[in-house]
Design a protein around this motif. Structure first.
Motif, mmCIF file in Angstrom:
data_model
loop_
_atom_site.group_PDB
_atom_site.id
_atom_site.type_symbol
_atom_site.label_atom_id
_atom_site.label_comp_id
_atom_site.label_asym_id
_atom_site.label_seq_id
_atom_site.Cartn_x
_atom_site.Cartn_y
_atom_site.Cartn_z
ATOM 1 N N ILE A 1 27.957 9.809 -44.016
ATOM 2 C CA ILE A 1 27.887 10.720 -42.866
ATOM 3 C C ILE A 1 27.343 9.612 -41.614
ATOM 4 N N ASN A 2 26.105 8.899 -42.199
ATOM 5 C CA ASN A 2 25.537 8.145 -41.228
ATOM 6 C C ASN A 2 26.390 6.987 -40.831
ATOM 7 N N SER A 3 27.598 6.567 -41.515
ATOM 8 C CA SER A 3 28.440 5.569 -41.160
ATOM 9 C C SER A 3 29.517 6.053 -40.196
ATOM 10 N N ASN A 4 29.600 7.509 -40.055
ATOM 11 C CA ASN A 4 30.985 8.143 -39.246
ATOM 12 C C ASN A 4 30.466 8.164 -37.786
ATOM 13 N N ASN A 5 31.505 7.279 -37.016
ATOM 14 C CA ASN A 5 31.438 7.286 -35.571
ATOM 15 C C ASN A 5 31.419 8.712 -34.892
ATOM 16 N N LYS A 6 31.969 9.489 -35.544
ATOM 17 C CA LYS A 6 31.768 10.915 -34.791
ATOM 18 C C LYS A 6 30.626 11.738 -34.915
ATOM 19 N N VAL A 7 29.972 11.478 -36.189
ATOM 20 C CA VAL A 7 28.653 12.185 -36.356
ATOM 21 C C VAL A 7 27.715 11.374 -35.504
ATOM 22 N N MET A 8 27.712 10.057 -35.557
ATOM 23 C CA MET A 8 26.695 9.241 -34.959
ATOM 24 C C MET A 8 26.892 8.796 -33.437
ATOM 25 N N ARG A 9 27.916 9.520 -32.942
ATOM 26 C CA ARG A 9 28.270 9.499 -31.404
ATOM 27 C C ARG A 9 27.035 9.403 -30.531
ATOM 28 N N PRO B 1 4.697 11.874 -23.445
ATOM 29 C CA PRO B 1 3.748 12.636 -23.169
ATOM 30 C C PRO B 1 3.455 13.920 -23.969
ATOM 31 N N PHE B 2 4.553 14.412 -24.655
ATOM 32 C CA PHE B 2 4.332 15.426 -25.655
ATOM 33 C C PHE B 2 4.034 14.968 -26.961
ATOM 34 N N SER B 3 3.868 13.745 -27.259
ATOM 35 C CA SER B 3 3.703 13.206 -28.634
ATOM 36 C C SER B 3 2.168 13.149 -28.970
ATOM 37 N N PRO B 4 1.917 13.299 -30.070
ATOM 38 C CA PRO B 4 2.680 13.615 -31.354
ATOM 39 C C PRO B 4 2.942 14.893 -31.538
ATOM 40 N N GLY B 5 3.868 15.152 -32.517
ATOM 41 C CA GLY B 5 4.383 16.538 -32.602
ATOM 42 C C GLY B 5 5.089 16.632 -33.828
ATOM 43 N N TRP B 6 5.739 17.879 -34.159
ATOM 44 C CA TRP B 6 6.786 18.064 -35.069
ATOM 45 C C TRP B 6 7.984 18.686 -34.647
ATOM 46 N N GLU B 7 9.125 17.604 -35.034
ATOM 47 C CA GLU B 7 10.387 18.077 -34.430
ATOM 48 C C GLU B 7 11.267 18.958 -35.448
ATOM 49 N N ILE B 8 12.059 19.601 -35.119
ATOM 50 C CA ILE B 8 13.055 20.230 -36.073
ATOM 51 C C ILE B 8 14.214 19.681 -35.585
ATOM 52 N N GLY B 9 15.246 18.926 -36.607
ATOM 53 C CA GLY B 9 16.122 18.428 -36.282
ATOM 54 C C GLY B 9 17.370 18.449 -37.442
ATOM 55 N N TRP B 10 18.548 18.054 -37.124
ATOM 56 C CA TRP B 10 19.792 18.228 -38.311
ATOM 57 C C TRP B 10 20.774 17.227 -38.018
ATOM 58 N N ARG B 11 21.472 16.886 -38.874
ATOM 59 C CA ARG B 11 22.539 16.083 -38.821
ATOM 60 C C ARG B 11 23.614 16.416 -40.198
ATOM 61 N N ILE B 12 24.583 16.856 -39.905
ATOM 62 C CA ILE B 12 25.464 17.603 -40.770
ATOM 63 C C ILE B 12 26.816 16.830 -40.599
ATOM 64 N N SER B 13 27.514 16.661 -41.726
ATOM 65 C CA SER B 13 28.988 16.120 -41.927
ATOM 66 C C SER B 13 29.772 16.810 -41.016
ATOM 67 N N ASP B 14 30.672 16.026 -40.334
ATOM 68 C CA ASP B 14 31.477 16.620 -39.310
ATOM 69 C C ASP B 14 32.571 17.588 -39.971
ATOM 70 N N LYS B 15 32.679 17.377 -41.345
ATOM 71 C CA LYS B 15 33.734 18.431 -41.970
ATOM 72 C C LYS B 15 33.217 19.733 -42.023
ATOM 73 N N PHE B 16 31.671 19.728 -41.636
ATOM 74 C CA PHE B 16 31.352 21.242 -41.842
ATOM 75 C C PHE B 16 30.611 21.690 -40.299
ATOM 76 N N TRP B 17 31.123 21.010 -39.450
ATOM 77 C CA TRP B 17 30.912 21.280 -38.236
ATOM 78 C C TRP B 17 31.554 22.816 -37.730
ATOM 79 N N ASN B 18 30.986 23.330 -36.713
ATOM 80 C CA ASN B 18 31.471 24.748 -36.253
ATOM 81 C C ASN B 18 31.655 25.761 -37.248
#
Length: 177
Positions: free
Chosen positions: A27-35, A89-106
């Motif tokens: 996933i992390n080496s995929n150019n589409k995911v890491m664009r 200015p808004f740091s420190p804090g908690w982020e909500i984030g995601w990284r999903i394989s492009d096979k499972f987008w949409n």
């Protein structure tokens, strides 16, 4: 031993397994995911990222959860929380984030998992406010932020990126819990 933190209709958000590392490196080496990231990650960089995720879990009890599809048991990426403390200015804090394989987008997986994470954060009293941010061109990620009820706060220049970098300008969203 696996810990399941959150379950949704279609997904399990759990602790990381050693077997997730190879798929995550793909996933992390995929150019589409890491664009919209500075660069794809090598296997060593990806494994180092998993090590940091696991360390944050040990330290705080929260983190970026490994996401698997209930029906198949297939690991598809992460959704969850990360504590940030970089120079904005808004740091420190908690982020909500995601990284999903492009096979499972949409398929609505990021939105489904993020909504469940927000509910979990409220129940566990993780913090008073969650943030999410992405490079300005990353409309897909911004759309998830909107779908999960976050509000646009403004733009900022990400301090980790060089002046003139095409991803330096970021959009900031937040949600009061």
């Amino acid at each position: 031993m696996d810990t399941t933190y959150i379950e949704t209709e279609r997904l399990i958000l759990r602790s990381w397994r050693m077997t997730d590392r190879a798929v995550f490196a793909e996933i992390n080496s995929n150019n589409k995911v890491m664009r919209y990231f500075p660069k794809p990650l090598s296997i060593d960089e990806s494994n180092g990222f998993v090590d940091r995720i696991n360390s944050e879990f040990e330290e705080t009890g929260f983190g970026l959860y490994a996401v698997e599809i209930k029906e198949t048991g297939e690991f598809i990426g992460y959704v969850g929380f990360h504590r940030f403390a970089f120079d904005v200015p808004f740091s420190p804090g908690w982020e909500i984030g995601w990284r999903i394989s492009d096979k499972f987008w949409n398929k609505g997986y990021a939105t489904e998992a993020a909504m469940a994470c927000i509910k979990y954060a409220q129940e566990k009293k993780l913090c008073n406010r969650l943030y999410s941010f992405t490079a300005v061109p990353n409309i897909a990620s911004e759309n998830v932020m909107k779908r999960i009820g976050m509000s646009f706060e403004g733009l900022f220049m990400h301090p980790a990126l060089a002046e003139g970098h095409w991803l330096k300008e970021h959009k900031l969203y937040s949600l009061d819990l």
